[in-house]
Motif scaffolding. Structure first.
Motif, short mmCIF file in Angstrom:
data_model
loop_
_atom_site.label_atom_id
_atom_site.label_comp_id
_atom_site.label_asym_id
_atom_site.label_seq_id
_atom_site.Cartn_x
_atom_site.Cartn_y
_atom_site.Cartn_z
N ARG A 255 -21.71 -21.50 -22.12
CA ARG A 255 -22.14 -20.97 -20.82
C ARG A 255 -21.87 -21.97 -19.71
NH1 ARG A 255 -26.47 -19.44 -24.03
NH2 ARG A 255 -27.84 -20.94 -23.05
N VAL A 256 -22.08 -23.26 -19.96
CA VAL A 256 -21.78 -24.31 -18.97
C VAL A 256 -20.28 -24.33 -18.70
CG1 VAL A 256 -21.75 -26.80 -18.53
CG2 VAL A 256 -23.79 -25.73 -19.51
N SER B 246 -23.92 -22.40 -27.84
CA SER B 246 -23.98 -21.28 -26.90
C SER B 246 -24.19 -21.77 -25.47
CB SER B 246 -25.09 -20.30 -27.27
OG SER B 246 -24.83 -19.72 -28.52
N HIS B 247 -25.09 -22.73 -25.33
CA HIS B 247 -25.36 -23.29 -24.00
C HIS B 247 -24.12 -24.00 -23.47
CE1 HIS B 247 -26.93 -26.05 -20.92
NE2 HIS B 247 -27.68 -25.00 -20.64
N ARG C 104 -18.13 -21.98 -18.93
CA ARG C 104 -17.75 -20.78 -18.17
C ARG C 104 -18.38 -20.73 -16.78
NH1 ARG C 104 -17.99 -16.24 -22.98
NH2 ARG C 104 -16.05 -16.90 -23.99
N GLY C 105 -19.22 -21.71 -16.46
CA GLY C 105 -19.84 -21.75 -15.14
C GLY C 105 -21.00 -20.80 -14.99
N LEU C 106 -21.56 -20.32 -16.10
CA LEU C 106 -22.67 -19.38 -16.03
C LEU C 106 -24.02 -20.05 -15.92
CD1 LEU C 106 -21.40 -16.95 -18.82
CD2 LEU C 106 -21.15 -16.72 -16.33
N THR C 107 -24.08 -21.33 -16.23
CA THR C 107 -25.32 -22.09 -16.13
C THR C 107 -24.95 -23.55 -15.88
OG1 THR C 107 -27.48 -22.47 -17.16
CG2 THR C 107 -25.56 -22.60 -18.60
N GLU C 108 -25.94 -24.36 -15.56
CA GLU C 108 -25.69 -25.77 -15.28
C GLU C 108 -25.91 -26.61 -16.53
OE1 GLU C 108 -27.78 -27.25 -11.89
OE2 GLU C 108 -27.27 -25.50 -10.68
#
Length: 83
Positions: free
Chosen positions: A60-61, A56-57, A63-67
């Motif tokens: 998100r990375v 999941s993390h 997709r640019g939603l988190t680092e």
């Protein structure tokens, strides 16, 4: 992580099925099986949850939603701790 019952008495239940994977749970063994084509991975529930969090993390990375994490990831062990 072996089934206490004979393998023939295992009755895995399909939890989810998609175009590239299927996830089963064996109530007798309490093992989660992930099937990706010809490859199957058997995990204890805690390891499955840890894998789910990692994937999941990563999504998100992507997709640019988190680092991305700065440090190298820790490895899960069967004792529930880090390697």
């Amino acid at each position: 992580m072996s089934c206490p019952a004979k393998a023939s008495s295992c009755a895995p239940v399909t939890l989810s099925r998609g175009p590239v994977a299927r996830v089963d749970h064996c109530p007798q063994c309490n093992v989660i099986s992930i099937h990706l084509g010809a490859t199957s991975i058997r995990l204890e529930p805690a390891a499955y949850e840890a894998l789910w969090g990692t994937l999941s993390h990563a999504l998100r990375v992507l997709r640019g939603l988190t680092e991305a994490p700065e440090a190298a990831p820790t490895m899960w062990t069967s004792s529930g701790g880090s390697a």
